[in-house]
Design an enzyme around this catalytic site. Structure first.
Site, PDB file in Angstrom:
ATOM      1  N   SER A 102      31.957 -37.064  29.193  1.00  0.00           N
ATOM      2  CA  SER A 102      32.013 -35.609  29.295  1.00  0.00           C
ATOM      3  C   SER A 102      32.191 -34.971  27.925  1.00  0.00           C
ATOM      4  O   SER A 102      33.077 -35.360  27.154  1.00  0.00           O
ATOM      5  CB  SER A 102      33.170 -35.190  30.197  1.00  0.00           C
ATOM      6  N   ASP A 128      32.056 -24.555  32.312  1.00  0.00           N
ATOM      7  CA  ASP A 128      32.637 -25.832  31.892  1.00  0.00           C
ATOM      8  C   ASP A 128      32.326 -26.145  30.429  1.00  0.00           C
ATOM      9  O   ASP A 128      31.988 -27.281  30.080  1.00  0.00           O
ATOM     10  CB  ASP A 128      32.146 -26.974  32.795  1.00  0.00           C
ATOM     11  N   HIS A 185      36.733 -29.033  31.007  1.00  0.00           N
ATOM     12  CA  HIS A 185      37.660 -29.916  31.728  1.00  0.00           C
ATOM     13  C   HIS A 185      38.206 -31.031  30.833  1.00  0.00           C
ATOM     14  O   HIS A 185      39.151 -31.726  31.222  1.00  0.00           O
ATOM     15  CB  HIS A 185      37.001 -30.495  32.987  1.00  0.00           C
TER      16      HIS A 185
END
Length: 506
Positions: free
Chosen positions: A367, A287, A252
């Site tokens: 992230s 992911d 992402h």
């Protein structure tokens, strides 16, 4: 009219000019040249006209309009005075009296003032300095100046008296300063002007394995990943996992740049080096993604064995939360094998992975960053948080390092990842005695159909891992290899069955 000459003779004047001797000269003969007939016909008097101009019709002039009498104020101010008959303009022949001549201020006859009488002649005045001018007086010599004692005291003072006075002034000043110092100390008894704080001579000890030591070794291998496009912009984190410039991060983080052709990815290292990044491969189901940068001799972070982690172990998160690069936070492992699901990017497949739960502060921007253990090895990729406020509340999740390493190797080798799959659709169910993943659909030709799994079966265990919900079934199957046969425990109509399932690719 006859005039009598000085000799008694009478003469009769004739027309002419007086030559100054009372004689008259006769008029000069008139020379009249002949006129041109053409001019005469053009400019001559018309026939029948005697005068210079022809008489026109008789015109009666209009009555004269007399002006209104002036206002009384103007008549009073500018009118003729009521007494006398003198006009403002003197009558002819009235010669004004001769102006009085002002006398000059030197010897001689008086002369008219040229400034008042225009007919007066020019007069040269006397010289500015005459021989009788007295000589210029000399300035007196300056007198004696006042001394300092005379200026201050108004009279002369002996040197000894002056010295005594100076000593007295100094004593008074010293006494005043001492009194002020004592008053100042008495005013605030809590202060001490002579205090000196102790300082430890040796510096802070940083043993091997400390958080400072680990962060010093780890931060050079963690980069900030920036993506900027026409309508998008953001920042995430990544970890250098190979000396060729391969960087592991979350899918992402790079998905907006992959979907927008105008966006560019840039990796920023801790020393400020910036390098353009290219996407090697993406795995939206877990992911994870791998990008590549062209740099020389990057610092590589080694993988650790995430299966050896225990709840309570110390972990450190490194990344760029809220655009604050090179941020280090510390926490512990709060839970292991926590299945996490999230919606896919832009309607893509659902994200499901086996997560390490930690209370180390993780925020947006972390992230793709590193989660390392107490030895400084990579045991997880920080991916998501659970929060009701939008910020960190101590519930952060990282993809396990062992799973991340397997997916990263596949992406670098082939650019894509294939996962083991049972080819069924399930949902989470819970009962008083058990819970698991209930089968909703069994497509023909899949691994579950070949093993005899039916709709309505509730899967409770895959191999040695207990299945409590649909997400946990997904991560339990993806831990296996494609083509591997695994025992699956399920409940069917109140009975517990165990079937062998040979996993296929998704």
């Amino acid at each position: 009219m006859s005039q009598q000459s000085p000799n008694g003779q009478t003469s009769t004047p004739v027309s002419g000019v007086d030559d100054g001797a009372h004689r008259r000269l006769g008029p000069r003969p008139i020379d009249r040249p002949e006129t041109d007939p053409v001019l005469t016909s053009t400019f001559g008097r018309p026939d029948g006209v005697e005068g210079a101009f022809a008489r026109g019709p008789e015109v009666t002039p209009p009555p004269v309009q007399l002006a209104a009498p002036p206002p009384e104020a103007l008549s009073t101010a500018f009118g003729r005075p009521p007494y006398g008959d003198e006009l403002l303009q003197r009558p002819p022949g009235d010669t004004p009296p001769e102006p009085e001549v002002d006398p000059v201020f030197w010897a001689g006859k008086p002369a008219g003032d040229p400034w008042r009488d225009p007919g007066a002649g020019a007069v040269i005045g006397p010289p500015a300095v005459t021989e009788d001018t007295p000589a210029k007086e000399k300035k007196p010599a300056p007198g004696p100046q006042f001394s300092v004692p005379e200026l201050i005291l108004g009279r002369r003072v002996k040197p000894t008296s002056m010295a005594i006075l100076l000593v007295v002034v100094l004593l008074i000043g010293a006494a005043g300063g001492l009194v002020g110092w004592l008053v100042g100390r008495a005013g605030n008894p809590l202060t001490d002007a002579e205090v000196t704080l102790a300082e430890v001579a040796p510096g802070k000890e940083r043993p091997a394995g400390s958080v400072s030591d680990i962060s010093t070794r780890v931060t050079p291998s963690v980069v900030s990943i920036e993506f900027k496009g026409t309508n998008i912009a953001g920042i995430g984190s990544g970890v250098v996992i190979d000396g060729e410039g391969y960087v592991l991060t979350n899918d992402h983080v790079v998905a907006p740049a992959a979907q927008d052709t105008s966006a560019k990815l840039t990796a920023v290292f801790t020393d400020g080096t910036r390098a353009q990044a290219r996407i090697v491969g993406r795995d939206s189901k877990t992911d994870l993604a791998v990008i590549k940068v062209e740099v020389k001799n990057p610092t590589v972070l080694r993988f650790g064995n995430s299966d050896e982690l225990k709840v309570g172990d110390t972990v450190i998160a490194v990344g760029s939360p809220l655009q604050l690069s090179n941020t280090v936070t510390q926490g512990i492992v709060s839970a292991l094998h926590r299945p996490v699901t999230a919606a896919g990017e832009n309607g893509g497949p659902q994200v499901t992975y086996d997560a390490i739960q930690t209370d180390a502060a993780i925020n947006p921007g972390n992230s793709g960053g590193a989660l390392v253990d107490s030895s400084g090895t990579l045991v997880g990729i920080n991916s998501s948080i659970r929060t009701e406020t939008g910020g960190s509340v101590g519930l952060g999740f990282a993809i396990s390092g062992n799973q991340a390493r397997k997916i990263a190797e596949a992406l670098i080798r082939e650019g894509k990842v294939r996962h083991a799959d049972m080819n069924i659709n399930v949902k989470s169910v819970s009962a008083e005695t058990s819970e698991g993943a209930q089968v909703q659909n069994v497509p023909a030709g899949g691994a579950a159909a070949a093993a005899g799994i039916q709709e309505g079966d509730v899967i409770t265990k895959v191999g040695n891992r207990i299945v409590r919900n649909a997400a946990e079934l997904t991560v339990a199957v993806r831990e296996r290899e494609i083509g591997e046969t695994v025992k699956v425990v399920l409940a069917r109509q109140g009975r517990e069955l165990t079937v062998d399932v040979t996993l296929k690719s998704d």
